[in-house]
Each structure stands twice: as structure tokens, then as C-alpha cells.
Design a protein around this motif. Structure first.
Motif, PDB file in Angstrom:
ATOM      1  N   ARG A  37       0.667  -1.144   0.082  1.00 15.53           N
ATOM      2  CA  ARG A  37      -0.072  -0.053  -0.012  1.00 15.53           C
ATOM      3  C   ARG A  37       0.744   1.160   0.059  1.00 15.53           C
ATOM      4  O   ARG A  37       1.674   1.324  -0.917  1.00 15.53           O
ATOM      5  N   ASN A  38       0.729   1.988   1.123  1.00 17.86           N
ATOM      6  CA  ASN A  38       1.581   3.462   1.079  1.00 17.86           C
ATOM      7  C   ASN A  38       2.837   3.272   1.713  1.00 17.86           C
ATOM      8  O   ASN A  38       3.344   4.410   1.578  1.00 17.86           O
ATOM      9  N   PRO A  56      -2.998  10.772  11.019  1.00 14.65           N
ATOM     10  CA  PRO A  56      -4.181  11.456  10.556  1.00 14.65           C
ATOM     11  C   PRO A  56      -4.750  10.799   9.470  1.00 14.65           C
ATOM     12  O   PRO A  56      -4.243   9.529   9.292  1.00 14.65           O
ATOM     13  N   ASN A  57      -5.774  11.135   8.781  1.00 12.69           N
ATOM     14  CA  ASN A  57      -6.461  10.313   7.979  1.00 12.69           C
ATOM     15  C   ASN A  57      -5.674   9.893   6.479  1.00 12.69           C
ATOM     16  O   ASN A  57      -4.672  10.850   6.246  1.00 12.69           O
ATOM     17  N   ALA A  58      -5.826   8.963   6.082  1.00 12.87           N
ATOM     18  CA  ALA A  58      -5.019   8.331   4.910  1.00 12.87           C
ATOM     19  C   ALA A  58      -3.600   8.090   5.141  1.00 12.87           C
ATOM     20  O   ALA A  58      -2.734   8.202   4.330  1.00 12.87           O
ATOM     21  N   SER A  59      -3.177   8.059   6.463  1.00 15.16           N
ATOM     22  CA  SER A  59      -1.445   7.940   6.799  1.00 15.16           C
ATOM     23  C   SER A  59      -1.328   6.429   6.707  1.00 15.16           C
ATOM     24  O   SER A  59      -0.112   6.037   6.840  1.00 15.16           O
ATOM     25  N   GLY A  60      -2.236   5.574   6.960  1.00 12.30           N
ATOM     26  CA  GLY A  60      -1.800   4.136   6.264  1.00 12.30           C
ATOM     27  C   GLY A  60      -2.199   3.371   7.619  1.00 12.30           C
ATOM     28  O   GLY A  60      -1.945   2.346   7.843  1.00 12.30           O
ATOM     29  N   THR A  62      -5.242   1.952   8.801  1.00 10.31           N
ATOM     30  CA  THR A  62      -5.898   0.722   8.351  1.00 10.31           C
ATOM     31  C   THR A  62      -5.129  -0.358   7.273  1.00 10.31           C
ATOM     32  O   THR A  62      -5.229  -1.430   7.404  1.00 10.31           O
ATOM     33  N   ASN A  63      -4.478   0.332   6.502  1.00 10.97           N
ATOM     34  CA  ASN A  63      -3.534  -0.460   5.761  1.00 10.97           C
ATOM     35  C   ASN A  63      -2.633  -1.315   6.711  1.00 10.97           C
ATOM     36  O   ASN A  63      -2.267  -2.505   6.426  1.00 10.97           O
ATOM     37  N   ARG A  78      -9.985  -6.213   2.668  1.00 10.81           N
ATOM     38  CA  ARG A  78     -10.820  -4.999   2.150  1.00 10.81           C
ATOM     39  C   ARG A  78     -10.377  -4.852   0.501  1.00 10.81           C
ATOM     40  O   ARG A  78     -11.090  -4.276  -0.088  1.00 10.81           O
ATOM     41  N   GLU A  84      -4.035  -5.107  -5.715  1.00 11.29           N
ATOM     42  CA  GLU A  84      -4.515  -3.694  -5.051  1.00 11.29           C
ATOM     43  C   GLU A  84      -3.540  -3.413  -4.171  1.00 11.29           C
ATOM     44  O   GLU A  84      -3.288  -2.269  -3.175  1.00 11.29           O
ATOM     45  N   ILE A  86      -0.445  -3.935  -3.422  1.00 15.02           N
ATOM     46  CA  ILE A  86       0.905  -3.698  -3.930  1.00 15.02           C
ATOM     47  C   ILE A  86       0.896  -2.214  -4.136  1.00 15.02           C
ATOM     48  O   ILE A  86       0.166  -1.713  -4.783  1.00 15.02           O
ATOM     49  N   ASN A  87       2.175  -1.456  -3.526  1.00 13.04           N
ATOM     50  CA  ASN A  87       2.351  -0.101  -3.808  1.00 13.04           C
ATOM     51  C   ASN A  87       2.195   0.492  -5.465  1.00 13.04           C
ATOM     52  O   ASN A  87       2.618  -0.423  -6.117  1.00 13.04           O
ATOM     53  N   TYR A  88       1.379   1.244  -5.423  1.00 15.77           N
ATOM     54  CA  TYR A  88       1.038   1.625  -6.888  1.00 15.77           C
ATOM     55  C   TYR A  88       2.305   1.621  -7.976  1.00 15.77           C
ATOM     56  O   TYR A  88       2.002   0.973  -9.017  1.00 15.77           O
TER      57      TYR A  88
HETATM   58  N1  LIG Z   1      -1.614   0.040  -3.539  1.00 10.32           N
HETATM   59  C1  LIG Z   1      -1.454   1.405  -2.899  1.00 10.32           C
HETATM   60  N2  LIG Z   1      -0.305   2.101  -3.025  1.00 10.32           N
HETATM   61  C2  LIG Z   1      -0.215   3.193  -2.553  1.00 10.32           C
HETATM   62  N3  LIG Z   1      -0.970   3.782  -1.803  1.00 10.32           N
HETATM   63  C3  LIG Z   1      -2.011   3.181  -1.496  1.00 10.32           C
HETATM   64  C4  LIG Z   1      -2.451   1.979  -2.021  1.00 10.32           C
HETATM   65  N4  LIG Z   1      -3.399   1.651  -1.453  1.00 10.32           N
HETATM   66  C5  LIG Z   1      -4.122   2.540  -0.831  1.00 10.32           C
HETATM   67  N5  LIG Z   1      -3.275   3.581  -0.652  1.00 10.32           N
HETATM   68  C6  LIG Z   1      -3.384   4.902  -0.069  1.00 10.32           C
HETATM   69  O1  LIG Z   1      -3.336   4.462   1.340  1.00 10.32           O
HETATM   70  C7  LIG Z   1      -4.280   5.661   1.741  1.00 10.32           C
HETATM   71  C8  LIG Z   1      -5.345   5.095   2.884  1.00 10.32           C
HETATM   72  O2  LIG Z   1      -4.509   4.304   3.916  1.00 10.32           O
HETATM   73  P1  LIG Z   1      -5.616   3.994   5.219  1.00 10.32           P
HETATM   74  O3  LIG Z   1      -4.704   3.000   5.793  1.00 10.32           O
HETATM   75  O4  LIG Z   1      -6.950   3.736   4.697  1.00 10.32           O
HETATM   76  O5  LIG Z   1      -5.624   5.493   5.960  1.00 10.32           O
HETATM   77  P2  LIG Z   1      -5.978   5.642   7.437  1.00 10.32           P
HETATM   78  O6  LIG Z   1      -4.854   6.078   8.117  1.00 10.32           O
HETATM   79  O7  LIG Z   1      -7.206   6.581   7.174  1.00 10.32           O
HETATM   80  O8  LIG Z   1      -6.693   4.295   7.686  1.00 10.32           O
HETATM   81  C9  LIG Z   1      -4.485   6.525   0.787  1.00 10.32           C
HETATM   82  O9  LIG Z   1      -3.998   7.448   0.836  1.00 10.32           O
HETATM   83  C10 LIG Z   1      -4.601   5.483  -0.360  1.00 10.32           C
HETATM   84  O10 LIG Z   1      -4.437   6.208  -1.574  1.00 10.32           O
END
Ligand SMILES: Nc1ncnc2c1ncn2[C@@H]1O[C@H](COP(=O)(O)OP(=O)(O)O)[C@@H](O)[C@H]1O
Ligand SMILES: [Mg+2]
Length: 383
Positions: A37-38, A56-60, A62-63, A78, A84, A86-88
Motif C-alpha cells: 500500500r502506501n 491523520p486520515n490516509a496515513s496508512g 487501516t493498511n 478489504r 491492489e 501492492i504499492n502503486y
Molecule cells: N496500492 C497502494 N499503493 C499506494 N498507496 C495506496 C495503495 N492503496 C491505498 N493507498 C493509499 O493509502 C491511503 C489510505 O490508507 P488507510 O490505511 O486507509 O488510511 P487511514 O490512516 O485513514 O486508515 C490512501 O491515501 C490511499 O491512496
């Protein structure tokens, strides 16, 4: 002898004291993720007690929990499709952790690829997923269930009202972690459905013969039966667990049995739809509620309040925890995804009681320092 302890003012709370007495087990020791992921690279060491992952939000956040849960079940809770995760910009992701108690610990690893790896100027075909235990490749059936964890996330709050597939997924996640027979039967069943649907399609197109179905019918009946039976056992277990308030909950299993008789009955319709129409892949589970003033259980999704639905979910998650602990004789690691702010005082107490006794990883976007958690280690994720 005086048995009443004198608690001086300012002493740790009862919960803190109890946590101190409980022997916590470090089920996950350290985690390393690469291109997941990120995260480009992240290494985290966990204490046996509580880890708070703040960011903060979107910091990873949940990832991170997704990567840990992936090691428990071999599947994402999820991702629609596994690549999906794998990092983009990458072709390979690795998730690796040392799990289990000291002497019996092992290293679990999941390697995900896009299916094609760049080798010089060429593309090389690669397996999309590899599961390894101490470096040795395993089938999903032999990989899942080695490191039990229970995930509780805000989406779970909608379990009562969401679609049946979400409830089936709950049952699969629990039983996949705890029961080898379930894993074997469920995986065979899932594959069987795919193959049988393809065959139904071919029959409809005139490219295959109906008697080719017999093999798949038998396979579905045999494995579907096991899936139904083990789901039934879990339903009964959950129904033996008491609720948290004066409301009583009950889970009714709305079974979709797969039998020769039922397959015959739907034979025409199945070919027309090119779909297998009977079997546990169409099961549902119905939550029922009874409050103090009523003598009858009623369907929660239709008659209950939102608060009651949430209480039922909490009842379900605590039952899940108890079931996994009972079945595996291991202490599941509790993964709480941003959930504490969603719970009111009473429910929080119930969750924190489990937290105090087990290794727990809590994510939060808010300040939860007032929660009176003991032995907390904090990790901050950037924005
Ligand atoms: N395969 C991926 N590669 C890079 N970034 C990703 C990937 N999948 C999700 N993300 C990014 O991870 C972030 C969401 O992470 P998440 O764990 O849901 O955040 P939160 O801290 O709010 O729980 C988003 O910015 C999303 O773009
Ligand atoms: Mg999140």
C-alpha cells in the motif's frame, strides 16, 4: 487476615492493576512490510501489551492492520483484488512477521506480485501470491490460522444491516482462522462453484453436456455440507454468549442447503442463469433482538434501533474473540481500527476489558490518551 485491599487515592485504576497481573502473550513480535500500500518500507516491533498507532486520515493506519490480518487469514479484508495491495508503482509487495510465543515462534510471509515481473527488458510471469512459513511455501490451507487475530473496524458496525455477503465474509474469516476442515471444504467449494458456473455457461451455449455436471454436483454437496455444518456450530456458539445489556440477541442461520434434490429442482434455472443457485454461497445470517419488555425476538435490521444494531455487532465481535481463543488455544491479537471513538462508555468498558488481557493494536486519528490504557507503546504515522 484482612482481605480488603486498601487502595490509596491516585493509585492505578482497577483495570490497570488487573492488566498488571495478567500474563500477556506477545503473539506478533515484529512486522516488516515492503511496498505494501502506501508503505515503501516499515518495520515495527510490538510489545505484548497495547500499541497505539496514531496518525491523520490516509496515513496508512487501516493498511497496517490489513497487512497484519493478511498474515492471519492469507486474504485481505478489504482488497477486491489482491494486487491492489501492492504499492502503486511496484511489482512486488512483501509482508513478513515473526509470530507466536518465543520458543514456538515462526516467520510468516506473504509475497504479492502483479503477475508479471520486469527482468531486464523482458517481462517474466510470476505467481500472484506466495505464502511462506519460515521461508517454506505453503498452501492457503496450511498457512491461515497460525496467527489468530480479531479485527474490529468501523465497517463492522454495519454488519447487521449490510448485505448477506458481508456476513458470510465474517463467518469465513472466523472459521478460516480456526478450522482446517473448514478451510479445506470452503476452498474446494469456492473453486467448485467457479468451475460449475463455467460449465453451466458452456451447457447453455451448447458447448457441453449436462451429465458433465455430476462430478461438480457431488463435490459441491460434499463440501457444502461441511461448510453449512461448521457455520451452524459457530452460530450456536455465538448464541451461547451473553449480551452486554438488558437486550438479548440471537443469530438465526438462514441456510441455503446444497442437496441433490435442490440441484435437480433448480436445474433448468441454473443453466438459464449460468449460475449455481443453491448452496452456502447464498447463506445469510439474521440478527434478532429481544428487549426487557418484550417476550419475543424480532428481526433487528427491521425493528431495532441503530444503537441496538451496534450492540449486537459488539456482541458478535466479542463472541468471535472467545471462539477463536477457544478453538485455537491461542490468544488472538486484537486489532481495533479507529473504533474506540465510536463506542460509548459502557461498550468501551467491555472492549477495554479484552484489550487489557491481550496483545492489542489500536489505530486512532484522535487523541485517546484519556482512555486509561496501561502499558501503551505509541507509534506515529506521518500524514
Ligand atoms: N496500492 C497502494 N499503493 C499506494 N498507496 C495506496 C495503495 N492503496 C491505498 N493507498 C493509499 O493509502 C491511503 C489510505 O490508507 P488507510 O490505511 O486507509 O488510511 P487511514 O490512516 O485513514 O486508515 C490512501 O491515501 C490511499 O491512496
Ligand atoms: Mg482507516
Amino acid at each position: 487476615m484482612c482481605l480488603v485491599a486498601v487502595v490509596p487515592t491516585g493509585a492505578p485504576s482497577v483495570r490497570n492493576k488487573r492488566a498488571f497481573l495478567v500474563q500477556l502473550v506477545k503473539m506478533i513480535q515484529k512486522l516488516e512490510v515492503i511496498n505494501f500500500r502506501n508503505f515503501a518500507h516499515k518495520l515495527i516491533k510490538f510489545p505484548a501489551s497495547t500499541t497505539v498507532v496514531a496518525g491523520p486520515n490516509a496515513s496508512g493506519k487501516t493498511n497496517l492492520l490489513e497487512s497484519i490480518h493478511l498474515l492471519s487469514t492469507g486474504k485481505s479484508f478489504r482488497a477486491e483484488r489482491e494486487f491492489e495491495m501492492i504499492n502503486y508503482d511496484q511489482e512486488i509487495a512483501r509482508i513478513k512477521a515473526r509470530v507466536g510465543e518465543e520458543e514456538e515462534s515462526e516467520v510468516l510471509e506473504v509475497v504479492l506480485t502483479t503477475g508479471q515481473l520486469t527482468a531486464g527488458a523482458k517481462l517474466k510471469v510470476a505467481p500472484r501470491k506466495k505464502l511462506l512459513v519460515d521461508g517454506v511455501g505453503k498452501r492457503l490451507m496450511d498457512f491461515a490460522g497460525r496467527f489468530p487475530s480479531v479485527l474490529f473496524s468501523p465497517q463492522d458496525m454495519d454488519l447487521v444491516t449490510s448485505s448477506p455477503s458481508v456476513r458470510r465474509q465474517f463467518f469465513n474469516a472466523v472459521l478460516t482462522q480456526t478450522d482446517r476442515e473448514y478451510r479445506r471444504s470452503f476452498l474446494a467449494y469456492e473453486k467448485g462453484i467457479k468451475r460449475r458456473n463455467r460449465l453451466l455457461f458452456a451447457i447453455r451455449e451448447g458447448a457441453a453436456n449436462r451429465n458433465q455436471l455430476t462430478y461438480w454436483d457431488m463435490l459441491l454437496i460434499k463440501n457444502g455440507d461441511t461448510v453449512t455444518r461448521l457455520r451452524q456450530e459457530l452460530v450456536e456458539y455465538i448464541n451461547r454468549q451473553s449480551g452486554l445489556s438488558n437486550r438479548e440477541f440471537e443469530l438465526q442461520y438462514s441456510k441455503n442447503l446444497v442437496t441433490e434434490e435442490r440441484l435437480n429442482k433448480y436445474a433448468e434455472a441454473e443453466v438459464a442463469a449460468a449460475q449455481t443457485l443453491v448452496g452456502p454461497h447464498r447463506d445469510d445470517f439474521v440478527f434478532m433482538v429481544k428487549n426487557g419488555s418484550s417476550s419475543k425476538f424480532r428481526e433487528l435490521a427491521r425493528f431495532g434501533s441503530r444503537g441496538e444494531a451496534r450492540l449486537a455487532v459488539l456482541w458478535l465481535k466479542l463472541s468471535e474473540f472467545a471462539f477463536i481463543a477457544d478453538k485455537t488455544h491461542k490468544e488472538p491479537t486484537l486489532l481495533l481500527d479507529d473504533i474506540l471513538s465510536e463506542l460509548d462508555e459502557v461498550r468501551r468498558e467491555a472492549v477495554l476489558e479484552v484489550v487489557a488481557k491481550h496483545q492489542t493494536i489500536i489505530t486512532t486519528a484522535e487523541d485517546i490518551s484519556d482512555l486509561n490504557l496501561s502499558n501503551v507503546e505509541k507509534i506515529s504515522l506521518g500524514g
